[in-house]
Design a protein around this motif. Sequence first.
Motif, PDB file in Angstrom:
ATOM      1  N   VAL A  33       6.183  -4.722  11.735  1.00 36.28           N
ATOM      2  CA  VAL A  33       4.793  -4.302  11.934  1.00 36.28           C
ATOM      3  C   VAL A  33       4.478  -3.143  10.978  1.00 36.28           C
ATOM      4  O   VAL A  33       3.428  -3.128  10.328  1.00 36.28           O
ATOM      5  N   GLY A  34       5.401  -2.195  10.874  1.00 35.92           N
ATOM      6  CA  GLY A  34       5.208  -1.077   9.960  1.00 35.92           C
ATOM      7  C   GLY A  34       5.156  -1.516   8.511  1.00 35.92           C
ATOM      8  O   GLY A  34       4.348  -1.006   7.723  1.00 35.92           O
ATOM      9  N   GLU A  35       5.997  -2.464   8.153  1.00 39.93           N
ATOM     10  CA  GLU A  35       5.985  -2.979   6.792  1.00 39.93           C
ATOM     11  C   GLU A  35       4.637  -3.628   6.472  1.00 39.93           C
ATOM     12  O   GLU A  35       4.046  -3.386   5.406  1.00 39.93           O
ATOM     13  N   GLU A  36       4.150  -4.427   7.383  1.00 35.26           N
ATOM     14  CA  GLU A  36       2.868  -5.096   7.167  1.00 35.26           C
ATOM     15  C   GLU A  36       1.728  -4.084   7.101  1.00 35.26           C
ATOM     16  O   GLU A  36       0.797  -4.237   6.299  1.00 35.26           O
ATOM     17  N   PHE A  37       1.796  -3.046   7.927  1.00 41.48           N
ATOM     18  CA  PHE A  37       0.796  -1.984   7.869  1.00 41.48           C
ATOM     19  C   PHE A  37       0.794  -1.349   6.484  1.00 41.48           C
ATOM     20  O   PHE A  37      -0.271  -1.092   5.906  1.00 41.48           O
ATOM     21  N   GLY A  38       1.977  -1.094   5.946  1.00 44.35           N
ATOM     22  CA  GLY A  38       2.071  -0.524   4.605  1.00 44.35           C
ATOM     23  C   GLY A  38       1.421  -1.414   3.562  1.00 44.35           C
ATOM     24  O   GLY A  38       0.778  -0.924   2.619  1.00 44.35           O
ATOM     25  N   GLU A  39       1.569  -2.716   3.710  1.00 47.68           N
ATOM     26  CA  GLU A  39       0.930  -3.642   2.782  1.00 47.68           C
ATOM     27  C   GLU A  39      -0.588  -3.595   2.915  1.00 47.68           C
ATOM     28  O   GLU A  39      -1.313  -3.701   1.908  1.00 47.68           O
ATOM     29  N   ALA A  40      -1.087  -3.411   4.136  1.00 48.24           N
ATOM     30  CA  ALA A  40      -2.537  -3.287   4.332  1.00 48.24           C
ATOM     31  C   ALA A  40      -3.052  -2.011   3.674  1.00 48.24           C
ATOM     32  O   ALA A  40      -4.105  -2.014   3.026  1.00 48.24           O
ATOM     33  N   VAL A  41      -2.312  -0.929   3.825  1.00 44.69           N
ATOM     34  CA  VAL A  41      -2.695   0.329   3.189  1.00 44.69           C
ATOM     35  C   VAL A  41      -2.697   0.172   1.674  1.00 44.69           C
ATOM     36  O   VAL A  41      -3.640   0.594   0.987  1.00 44.69           O
ATOM     37  N   ALA A  42      -1.662  -0.444   1.132  1.00 45.92           N
ATOM     38  CA  ALA A  42      -1.584  -0.652  -0.315  1.00 45.92           C
ATOM     39  C   ALA A  42      -2.749  -1.501  -0.816  1.00 45.92           C
ATOM     40  O   ALA A  42      -3.312  -1.228  -1.883  1.00 45.92           O
ATOM     41  N   ALA A  43      -3.117  -2.505  -0.049  1.00 44.17           N
ATOM     42  CA  ALA A  43      -4.251  -3.343  -0.441  1.00 44.17           C
ATOM     43  C   ALA A  43      -5.545  -2.538  -0.432  1.00 44.17           C
ATOM     44  O   ALA A  43      -6.382  -2.685  -1.331  1.00 44.17           O
ATOM     45  N   TYR A  44      -5.701  -1.664   0.562  1.00 44.82           N
ATOM     46  CA  TYR A  44      -6.910  -0.829   0.609  1.00 44.82           C
ATOM     47  C   TYR A  44      -6.956   0.129  -0.576  1.00 44.82           C
ATOM     48  O   TYR A  44      -8.002   0.291  -1.217  1.00 44.82           O
TER      49      TYR A  44
END
Length: 107
Positions: A33-44
């Motif tokens: 979940v944390g890894e995916e959150f990081g990917e969302a942040v990177a995309a933003y």
Amino acid sequence: MTEQWQILASLVDWLNRSNGTGDHEIAIRVMKVGEEFGEAVAAYVGMTGQNPRKGVTHSVEDVAGELVDVAVTALVALHSFTDDPQAVFEAKLARIADRATAAEESP
């Protein structure tokens, strides 16, 4: 059970068959979940062009897709902590909605 919850259950079954259900696997699912959150942040960050070296690298659709990945990953992990993830999710969602309503009604 709705179609979405059936799909989630099939994903969980696939992961269980592929990776097992031991303590390490359960911990990895939460960490994912944390890894995916990081990917969302990177995309933003990429959508807003905040890295001047890279510029604009992502679209609003990329951010939306990453947020879906976060949600699905969290719901998959939820299956490891309850026998009825749909009921747990719906009960928690109702409590959040009640708090929002109460906050809106407070002076």
